[in-house]
Design a protein around this motif. Sequence first.
Motif, PDB file in Angstrom:
ATOM      1  N   GLY A 199       0.833  -1.210   0.000  1.00  0.00           N
ATOM      2  CA  GLY A 199       0.000   0.000   0.000  1.00  0.00           C
ATOM      3  C   GLY A 199       0.862   1.252   0.000  1.00  0.00           C
ATOM      4  N   HIS A 200       0.308   2.310  -0.600  1.00  0.00           N
ATOM      5  CA  HIS A 200       0.986   3.614  -0.644  1.00  0.00           C
ATOM      6  C   HIS A 200      -0.036   4.673  -0.258  1.00  0.00           C
ATOM      7  N   MET A 201       0.277   5.497   0.735  1.00  0.00           N
ATOM      8  CA  MET A 201      -0.628   6.556   1.173  1.00  0.00           C
ATOM      9  C   MET A 201       0.177   7.796   1.516  1.00  0.00           C
ATOM     10  N   ALA A 202      -0.147   8.900   0.886  1.00  0.00           N
ATOM     11  CA  ALA A 202       0.530  10.152   1.243  1.00  0.00           C
ATOM     12  C   ALA A 202       0.159  10.523   2.673  1.00  0.00           C
ATOM     13  N   ARG A 203       1.069  11.125   3.383  1.00  0.00           N
ATOM     14  CA  ARG A 203       0.729  11.705   4.687  1.00  0.00           C
ATOM     15  C   ARG A 203       0.897  13.228   4.626  1.00  0.00           C
ATOM     16  N   THR A 204       2.078  13.668   4.171  1.00  0.00           N
ATOM     17  CA  THR A 204       2.337  15.095   3.941  1.00  0.00           C
ATOM     18  C   THR A 204       3.150  15.165   2.644  1.00  0.00           C
ATOM     19  N   PRO A 205       3.454  16.388   2.154  1.00  0.00           N
ATOM     20  CA  PRO A 205       4.256  16.455   0.917  1.00  0.00           C
ATOM     21  C   PRO A 205       5.637  15.811   1.056  1.00  0.00           C
ATOM     22  N   SER A 206       6.108  15.600   2.287  1.00  0.00           N
ATOM     23  CA  SER A 206       7.460  15.039   2.442  1.00  0.00           C
ATOM     24  C   SER A 206       7.490  13.713   3.198  1.00  0.00           C
ATOM     25  N   VAL A 207       6.325  13.217   3.601  1.00  0.00           N
ATOM     26  CA  VAL A 207       6.280  11.934   4.324  1.00  0.00           C
ATOM     27  C   VAL A 207       5.208  11.046   3.699  1.00  0.00           C
ATOM     28  N   THR A 208       5.573   9.789   3.453  1.00  0.00           N
ATOM     29  CA  THR A 208       4.637   8.841   2.822  1.00  0.00           C
ATOM     30  C   THR A 208       4.566   7.564   3.646  1.00  0.00           C
ATOM     31  N   ARG A 209       3.337   7.063   3.836  1.00  0.00           N
ATOM     32  CA  ARG A 209       3.183   5.773   4.508  1.00  0.00           C
ATOM     33  C   ARG A 209       3.115   4.667   3.458  1.00  0.00           C
ATOM     34  N   TYR A 210       3.836   3.604   3.718  1.00  0.00           N
ATOM     35  CA  TYR A 210       3.768   2.402   2.886  1.00  0.00           C
ATOM     36  C   TYR A 210       3.437   1.215   3.775  1.00  0.00           C
ATOM     37  N   TYR A 211       2.806   0.214   3.178  1.00  0.00           N
ATOM     38  CA  TYR A 211       2.568  -1.047   3.879  1.00  0.00           C
ATOM     39  C   TYR A 211       3.027  -2.198   2.985  1.00  0.00           C
ATOM     40  N   LEU A 212       3.560  -3.241   3.618  1.00  0.00           N
ATOM     41  CA  LEU A 212       3.896  -4.473   2.902  1.00  0.00           C
ATOM     42  C   LEU A 212       3.329  -5.642   3.676  1.00  0.00           C
ATOM     43  N   GLN A 213       2.547  -6.472   3.006  1.00  0.00           N
ATOM     44  CA  GLN A 213       2.072  -7.699   3.661  1.00  0.00           C
ATOM     45  C   GLN A 213       3.271  -8.575   4.005  1.00  0.00           C
ATOM     46  N   CYS A 214       3.286  -9.130   5.218  1.00  0.00           N
ATOM     47  CA  CYS A 214       4.408  -9.975   5.632  1.00  0.00           C
ATOM     48  C   CYS A 214       3.873 -11.064   6.554  1.00  0.00           C
ATOM     49  N   SER A 215       4.762 -11.905   7.035  1.00  0.00           N
ATOM     50  CA  SER A 215       4.323 -12.917   8.001  1.00  0.00           C
ATOM     51  C   SER A 215       4.077 -12.238   9.340  1.00  0.00           C
ATOM     52  N   PRO A 216       3.047 -12.692  10.087  1.00  0.00           N
ATOM     53  CA  PRO A 216       2.753 -12.007  11.352  1.00  0.00           C
ATOM     54  C   PRO A 216       3.887 -12.143  12.366  1.00  0.00           C
ATOM     55  N   GLY A 217       4.719 -13.202  12.199  1.00  0.00           N
ATOM     56  CA  GLY A 217       5.823 -13.390  13.146  1.00  0.00           C
ATOM     57  C   GLY A 217       7.081 -12.616  12.773  1.00  0.00           C
ATOM     58  N   ASP A 218       7.069 -11.919  11.626  1.00  0.00           N
ATOM     59  CA  ASP A 218       8.255 -11.136  11.224  1.00  0.00           C
ATOM     60  C   ASP A 218       8.532 -10.022  12.225  1.00  0.00           C
ATOM     61  N   THR A 219       9.780  -9.588  12.260  1.00  0.00           N
ATOM     62  CA  THR A 219      10.111  -8.380  13.016  1.00  0.00           C
ATOM     63  C   THR A 219      10.718  -7.384  12.030  1.00  0.00           C
ATOM     64  N   ALA A 220      10.911  -6.163  12.498  1.00  0.00           N
ATOM     65  CA  ALA A 220      11.501  -5.134  11.631  1.00  0.00           C
ATOM     66  C   ALA A 220      12.883  -5.572  11.145  1.00  0.00           C
ATOM     67  N   ASP A 221      13.594  -6.375  11.943  1.00  0.00           N
ATOM     68  CA  ASP A 221      14.939  -6.828  11.546  1.00  0.00           C
ATOM     69  C   ASP A 221      14.904  -7.730  10.318  1.00  0.00           C
ATOM     70  N   ASP A 222      13.755  -8.389  10.085  1.00  0.00           N
ATOM     71  CA  ASP A 222      13.636  -9.232   8.886  1.00  0.00           C
ATOM     72  C   ASP A 222      13.516  -8.385   7.622  1.00  0.00           C
ATOM     73  N   TRP A 223      13.336  -7.089   7.801  1.00  0.00           N
ATOM     74  CA  TRP A 223      13.070  -6.218   6.661  1.00  0.00           C
ATOM     75  C   TRP A 223      14.085  -5.067   6.583  1.00  0.00           C
ATOM     76  N   PRO A 224      15.342  -5.400   6.198  1.00  0.00           N
ATOM     77  CA  PRO A 224      16.299  -4.322   5.968  1.00  0.00           C
ATOM     78  C   PRO A 224      15.793  -3.394   4.856  1.00  0.00           C
ATOM     79  N   ASP A 225      16.278  -2.155   4.856  1.00  0.00           N
ATOM     80  CA  ASP A 225      15.746  -1.143   3.930  1.00  0.00           C
ATOM     81  C   ASP A 225      15.783  -1.607   2.466  1.00  0.00           C
ATOM     82  N   ASP A 226      16.863  -2.276   2.069  1.00  0.00           N
ATOM     83  CA  ASP A 226      16.973  -2.724   0.668  1.00  0.00           C
ATOM     84  C   ASP A 226      15.824  -3.653   0.300  1.00  0.00           C
TER      85      ASP A 226
END
Length: 377
Positions: A199-226
């Motif tokens: 998902g892609h949703m604007a928040r402000t002209p310089s900040v954007t919210r994104y969503y990615l479906q993932c496994s519920p057991g994932d942590t942020a560490d499973d998702w490096p920026d690349d």
Amino acid sequence: MGRTKVVVIGAGPAGLTVANLLHRAGIDCLVLERETREFIEQRARAGFIEEWAVRELERHGLADGLLRRAPTQGSFEFRVDGVRHQFDYAELTGHRHFVYPQQELVKDLLTGYPGPIQFSVEDIRLHDLATSPSVTYAGQRVDCDFVAGCDGARGICQSYVPATITRHDYGIGWLALLAEAPPSARSVVFGIHPLGFAGHMARTPSVTRYYLQCSPGDTADDWPDDRVWTQLRTRLAVPGEPIIDGPLIEKRVLPMHNYVLDRMSAGRLHLAGEAAHLVAPIAAKGMNLAIHDALLLTRGIAAWYDGDPSTLDGYSAACLGRVWQYQEFSLWLSDLFHGSRDPFTHQLIQARLRRLLNSRKAAESFAEIYIGQHADF
Ligand SMILES: Cc1cc2nc3c(=O)[nH]c(=O)nc-3n(C[C@H](O)[C@H](O)[C@H](O)COP(=O)(O)OP(=O)(O)OC[C@H]3O[C@@H](n4cnc5c(N)ncnc54)[C@H](O)[C@@H]3O)c2cc1C
């Protein structure tokens, strides 16, 4: 020991709307919040507010900042198999969303509320809710006529209501991201892809919210920026519209689940917002429901002081009608967003989309609930 008419527990959108409306109705209240003011003024969550909710806030003089600063959106885009499908719900309904970060609304509501409020309050307990309620915390006691339990999904008020809780677990997670980057598209984008929803949703002209479906057991560490940007580029890919990256200032996994209490009141305690019902942010409904509850609760309390207890007696039923409508819609949308990993359901989703995009009647029905209908407050 002190006394006020209403103690409001929690200074989120529900609690602050209740406090402001009570104050405007001349009903004293005290707000007790567990976190610091600085913390709640920066807690980024929702962004899409339905027009009926904005108009109600406006009617009570609570929407000045919102109306001045929030852009409106009346369309979104499905992206499937590299193809864009625009859906113009403003044209179908005449109504739009206002895009305003939740923390900005919280700041406005805090600024607009001149009554007493205490932050960093711990260990709140409620007493004698059947007849003459009181609230204790940090060696203090406040007597009151009502307690408004607006302390969200992790608060204490819910445990005082002997309700049956029904739950639904989607069995998936969403990686919720905030990027310091301008929006990559003019509208909200829902990417339906065999690798999972994006998902892609604007928040402000310089900040954007994104969503990615993932496994519920994932942590942020499973998702490096690349990995995040590669997946966003793959799942949201359409020719000629690149995804603009930037530093990720929020990255957390939200388990997608819902719950609803079958009653929102116990004696003089009335719950509002996520203290009573949680809807996963699939259709951007939670804050709108919190505002809806707050409007109904203050109307009921004001009527009670005018000698009419019946509005407050009907409070739960009046809230839960919209809650269940929005739950059903979120589940419907979830099927559309999350089913594409299996080839059979991918075809069903295509059929559902064709109907939505090619039948005006189907589109109108969808649009009506996507933007929410005005209720008579
Ligand atoms: C990533 C994300 C995106 C979202 N996007 C949208 C959207 O676009 N549109 C939409 O409508 N909704 C959206 N939502 C949902 C929305 O954020 C919530 O529904 C909304 O915050 C609920 O408001 P509330 O006042 O009921 O609860 P909360 O905002 O949780 O407020 C509860 C308050 O009570 C305080 N509290 C908790 N426990 C105690 C205690 N024991 N004592 C005192 N205080 C306490 C908390 O600190 C908090 O300030 C989103 C949610 C997330 C996570």
